[in-house]
Design an enzyme around this catalytic site. Structure first.
Site, PDB file in Angstrom:
ATOM      1  CE1 TYR A 224       2.260  -1.557   4.770  1.00 26.86           C
ATOM      2  CE2 TYR A 224       3.439  -3.032   3.299  1.00 26.86           C
ATOM      3  CZ  TYR A 224       2.252  -2.539   3.797  1.00 26.86           C
ATOM      4  OH  TYR A 224       1.058  -3.047   3.344  1.00 26.86           O
ATOM      5  CE  LYS A 228       1.075  -4.535   6.426  1.00 26.05           C
ATOM      6  NZ  LYS A 228      -0.286  -4.557   7.016  1.00 26.05           N
TER       7      LYS A 228
END
Length: 340
Positions: A224, A228
């Site tokens: 994740y 990002k």
């Protein structure tokens, strides 16, 4: 307003610096001459510091406006604008849809999941197009359909995102590819579909939802955080290409860094987050207010010093990461199916 404050501070600093020493501090204060002179010196440094901050703020605003001196908001007529929001069925995305429609903006939601009850939809301003955003062909088909129904959008909000709560060694290739496809690669697909018309009209706004995780990689959230962080590079490159390749500095680009937010993405760890949790509606309001203000820029919605973490000593970086290492845990196979 910032410019006025800067001029006032500059004038006060000049006046204080050039005034006779006997006028360097208020004479009504019961201070000795030495302490009055000390106060005057302190005031000089405070005023100088404030002036530096104001100049920095002005430069930041100028840079975010692509070094243009004016920001013409008159070209935006919100009851005639059309926005695309990916991942708009739930969470932050649904709240963004509601905020946009409150300004009269027509919205098309691209999501693999149907609209939830959180979306305030009376049928007149919100339309839904089921779309697997990890598929280039699916994005193209949905884009063609919504253009046929409503025309080309002037606003693109790439909000869709999923997460795994899994260690690097435990994550399957399928889950990894799905997460990278949705959280990062889909931004290429949607921008490739909708940006050309914005360039032709020299008007548009592309907003991406990143995360504070883009600044800090945590145990259990490496995939994740990597996507990002990748969005930061994507946003910077897009901004540069609009200015220097397509000669369209008028097109706005924004990237948003939400803090821990109460969505299905982190449902398994919300108890341990406690007071750190933000509400989707609060995040969405900041995002849409930024669009309505017709501004580009970066919205850091967590600790303001987080973007500076990479520039701090390694020992301090590691202490910060260590302090957060216990947060991201859960069942990766279920978490990945939940969009933010």
């Amino acid at each position: 307003m910032a410019a006025i404050r800067g001029l006032v501070l500059a004038g006060a600093l000049i006046a204080l610096s050039t005034a006779p020493s006997s006028y360097g501090a208020p004479t009504l204060l019961p201070l000795s001459s030495a302490r009055s002179m000390l106060l005057a010196r302190v005031l000089k440094w405070v005023l100088a510091g404030c002036l530096v901050l104001e100049i920095n703020s002005l430069l930041n605003a100028w840079a975010e406006n692509r070094w243009m001196l004016t920001n013409d908001k008159s070209s935006w007529q919100w009851d005639k604008e059309f926005a695309v929001v990916t991942g708009g069925s739930h969470g932050i995305g649904a709240a963004v849809v509601n905020q946009l429609t409150s300004h009269g903006v027509k919205v098309a939601v691209l999501d693999i999941q149907p609209l939830s009850e959180a979306v305030q939809n009376d049928g007149s301003l919100v339309s839904f197009y089921q779309c697997d955003l990890t598929s280039r062909d699916a994005v193209h088909e949905a884009a063609a359909a919504l253009r046929s129904d409503h025309g080309s959008p002037s606003i693109l909000i790439n909000n869709a995102g999923i997460g795994n709560s899994s260690c690097i060694l435990d994550l399957s290739p399928k889950l990894l590819q799905t997460l990278i496809g949705l959280n990062l690669v889909s931004h290429w697909y949607t921008v490739q579909e909708f940006l050309p018309d914005m360039i032709a009209k020299k008007k548009g706004h592309v907003m991406a939802t990143s995360s504070m995780a883009g600044f800090v990689g945590l145990a259990g959230g490496g995939d994740y955080a990597a996507t990002k962080a990748g969005l930061i590079a994507f946003h910077e490159s897009l901004t540069q290409e609009l200015k220097h390749r397509y000669k369209c500095p008028q097109i706005k680009t924004s990237i948003v860094y939400p803090y821990w937010t109460r969505t299905r993405l982190n449902a398994t760890i919300q108890k341990r987050l406690g007071g750190m949790l933000k509400e989707p509606e609060d995040i969405a309001k900041i995002m849409v207010d930024h669009i309505i203000a017709a501004k580009s820029g970066q919205l850091v919605l967590g600790p303001k010093l987080a973007p500076l973490l990479r520039g701090t000593p390694i020992w301090l970086q590691e202490l910060v990461r260590d302090s957060q290492a216990h947060i991201v845990t859960g069942d990766a196979t279920s978490a990945v199916l939940k969009s933010s």
